[in-house]
Design an enzyme around this catalytic site. Structure first.
Site, short mmCIF file in Angstrom:
data_model
loop_
_atom_site.label_atom_id
_atom_site.label_comp_id
_atom_site.label_asym_id
_atom_site.label_seq_id
_atom_site.Cartn_x
_atom_site.Cartn_y
_atom_site.Cartn_z
N HIS A 1 0.84 -1.15 0.04
CA HIS A 1 0.13 0.11 -0.10
C HIS A 1 0.60 1.49 0.07
O HIS A 1 0.48 2.21 -0.39
CB HIS A 1 -0.74 0.22 1.04
N ASP B 1 -6.13 5.43 1.47
CA ASP B 1 -5.85 3.86 0.84
C ASP B 1 -6.99 4.05 1.61
O ASP B 1 -7.88 4.30 2.47
CB ASP B 1 -4.76 3.22 2.27
N1 UPG Z 1 8.83 -6.78 -3.99
C1 UPG Z 1 9.95 -5.99 -3.25
N2 UPG Z 1 10.91 -6.83 -3.42
C2 UPG Z 1 10.64 -8.15 -3.03
C3 UPG Z 1 8.99 -8.62 -2.98
C4 UPG Z 1 8.18 -8.11 -3.13
O1 UPG Z 1 10.49 -4.62 -3.74
O2 UPG Z 1 11.66 -8.90 -2.63
C5 UPG Z 1 7.66 -5.63 -4.05
C6 UPG Z 1 6.89 -6.11 -5.62
O3 UPG Z 1 8.10 -5.01 -5.94
C7 UPG Z 1 5.69 -5.15 -5.00
C8 UPG Z 1 6.12 -5.25 -3.33
O4 UPG Z 1 7.08 -5.13 -2.58
O5 UPG Z 1 5.86 -3.78 -4.98
C9 UPG Z 1 4.25 -5.88 -3.52
O6 UPG Z 1 2.69 -6.45 -3.33
P1 UPG Z 1 2.45 -7.29 -3.61
O7 UPG Z 1 2.62 -7.73 -4.71
O8 UPG Z 1 0.22 -6.40 -4.42
O9 UPG Z 1 1.99 -8.39 -2.43
P2 UPG Z 1 2.07 -7.85 -1.12
O10 UPG Z 1 2.58 -7.00 -0.36
O11 UPG Z 1 0.99 -8.84 -0.47
O12 UPG Z 1 0.20 -6.36 -1.05
C10 UPG Z 1 -0.50 -6.52 -0.27
C11 UPG Z 1 -1.30 -7.65 -0.15
C12 UPG Z 1 -2.43 -7.62 -1.98
C13 UPG Z 1 -2.55 -6.34 -2.64
C14 UPG Z 1 -1.61 -5.37 -2.31
C15 UPG Z 1 -2.60 -3.91 -3.16
O13 UPG Z 1 -1.34 -8.93 -0.16
O14 UPG Z 1 -3.35 -8.37 -2.10
O15 UPG Z 1 -2.79 -6.66 -3.73
O16 UPG Z 1 -1.15 -5.32 -1.27
O17 UPG Z 1 -3.70 -3.71 -2.13
#
Ligand code: UPG
Length: 483
Positions: free
Chosen positions: A22, A131
């Site tokens: 987020h 948000d």
């Molecule tokens: N990321 C990194 N490095 C890593 C792993 C992840 O930079 O080693 C970043 C990735 O690029 C992304 C973010 O972390 O930008 C992860 O976001 P997302 O893929 O959306 O997963 P979550 O962290 O699980 O996000 C939460 C919810 C998901 C929802 C999202 C947006 O779990 O279901 O879609 O928030 O609301």
């Protein structure tokens, strides 16, 4: 910026939900608005404020970007997990909400300077962008008389699916009554032939009086009160669903992919990692350099997902048995149960040494853009999905929670840019699916064609003639009119 110019600019408070998935899109939005001269107060919880280590660099780059923090009453070392979202939300309501009210009143006053930056005079607050999960802030902004916009960090298809849940309850389709999980859901306009029970947002599997179900229902109802919705998607990706959303939400700004629009508008001089709350292992890039083009499967389940040790081992065996090189993000807080600790089987250690790289956290956008990466095994979080689309990488989906179920169905059967292995996690399925994604020529060609087409459309969306670019202009214009 001249003082008089600064005084007449819009001032927007951005209120992200305190989790990586987020904060990243909200901080991209902050930069996009500041680039256009709008003042932004980016309000994080104290814990995340400390973890945003590049605040200074960002403020130097964007003089109208002001970082503020607010207590959240959570233990400082508590990383949020998807299971704790409800607790985080309760704590935000009880502790943060009253403080937020005071802050809004102060920022909105024309003559009060106590919260304003000393270097650049900050005009009175003219809009709040919350948000969509932080819906408790709507009451307060309404009380103070400030318009509220909501950034929903999910896909349009998930957002629309959430919006239709009250209808499904009214029609008696929810809660589930022991139906087959493959039972079709035909009453979500725009997705009639697509969804099954198992594809609905994960909270639909709970009883409707469960706190998590109530937590989501509250958001669904509250968001109908905001003046506008901002989405991290682009028009050509979800045109029919966006037209459905427009029947209930008259003002929508689609600005996605955010990370790409940011690069298109602002340029590349700050790395994509500015919003990262964790330390990145950049050595993985050198490891990728040593791999053959298109050979590596990148495995990352976002910032919140939890695995049991059994699941972790099944995934690991499946990856090793697939014979493919893999880069796997295994966060130290990813295992859901400490007491299941056992020695790691030797074949997994040896197999990883031979052709794997396990990292705590990586620069994901850069990894996805690397030529060695030929597939992305994801939990279907929306940021990861749209980053995967931008990079044109075929996906394998293992959704766990919330919106991820809907996204994975769209990836597999809607957009046909990957394969969906929802609700399964045994080693033979993993091996089979990884091989199917990385090896099966006909299927791979189809998927490639489709994902590359969307990657191309995404590039158009963020270009000067594109929908996201133009929608950003419109948003900036509208925010400036609110002064
Ligand atoms: N990321 C990194 N490095 C890593 C792993 C992840 O930079 O080693 C970043 C990735 O690029 C992304 C973010 O972390 O930008 C992860 O976001 P997302 O893929 O959306 O997963 P979550 O962290 O699980 O996000 C939460 C919810 C998901 C929802 C999202 C947006 O779990 O279901 O879609 O928030 O609301």
């Amino acid at each position: 910026m001249e003082e008089s110019e600064s005084e007449s600019a819009a001032h927007v408070l951005l209120l992200p939900f305190p989790a990586q998935g987020h904060i990243t899109p909200m901080l991209s939005l902050a930069q996009l608005l500041c680039h256009a001269g709008i003042h932004v107060t980016f309000l994080s919880t104290e814990h995340n404020h400390r973890l945003l280590t590049q605040r200074r660099a960002l403020s130097a780059r964007f003089p109208t970007l002001h970082f503020e923090s607010i207590p959240d009453a959570l233990p400082p070392d508590q990383a949020p997990t998807i299971h704790s979202l409800h607790d985080i939300s309760s704590s935000l309501r009880s502790v943060t909400k009253p403080l937020l009210r005071d802050l809004l009143i102060t920022l909105a006053k024309k003559d009060d300077e106590s919260y304003r930056s000393t270097t650049i005079r900050c005009p009175p607050l003219s809009c709040v962008i919350i948000d969509g999960i932080m819906c408790f802030a709507i009451d307060m902004a309404e009380e103070v008389g400030i318009p509220v916009f909501a950034l929903r960090t999910v896909s349009a298809c998930s957002f629309w699916c959430y919006s239709c849940i009250p209808d499904l309850i009214q029609q008696g389709q929810l809660p589930f009554q022991d139906q087959d999980m493959d039972h079709p859901i035909k009453d979500i306009p725009g997705m009639e032939a697509l969804l099954r029970l198992r594809d609905l947002p994960s909270f639909c599997r709970m009883p409707i009086d469960h706190p998590s179900f109530k937590f989501f229902m509250e958001q669904i109802e509250a968001i109908t009160r905001v003046s506008a919705i901002i989405l991290n998607t682009f028009d050509d990706l979800e045109p029919l669903i966006l037209s459905q959303i427009a029947t209930r939400f008259p003002k929508i700004y689609t600005l996605g992919p955010f990370h790409a629009l940011l690069k298109s508008r602002v340029g590349d001089d700050l790395s994509s990692s500015v919003s990262s709350l964790r330390h990145e292992d950049r050595r993985c890039m050198a490891w990728l350099d040593s791999q053959q083009s298109g050979s590596v499967i990148f495995v990352s389940f976002g910032s919140l997902a939890k695995l049991s040790r059994v699941q972790l081992l099944e995934f690991w065996h499946g990856l090793i048995n697939s014979g493919k090189p893999f880069l796997w993000v295994v966060r130290s807080d990813m295992l859901s149960s400490e007491q299941e600790e056992h020695a790691t089987p030797v074949e997994l250690k040896d197999g990883t040494k031979e052709r794997g790289y396990i990292a705590e956290w990586v620069p994901q956008e850069e990894v996805l853009a690397h030529k060695a990466v030929g597939g992305f095994w994801t939990h279907s979080g929306w940021n990861s999905t749209i980053e995967g689309i931008w990079a044109g990488v075929p996906m394998l989906c293992w959704p766990q929670l919330a919106d991820q179920q809907v996204n994975s169905r769209w990836v597999g059967e809607g957009w046909k840019i990957g394969l969906d292995m929802k609700d399964t996690c045994d080693r033979s399925t993993v091996e089979k699916m990884v091989r199917a994604l990385m090896e099966e020529a006909d299927q791979r060609e189809q998927i490639f064609k489709s994902v590359h087409n969307f990657a191309k459309l995404a590039r158009h969306a963020v270009s000067e003639d594109g929908s996201s670019y133009k929608n950003l202009e419109k948003l900036i214009e509208d925010l400036n009119e609110k002064i």
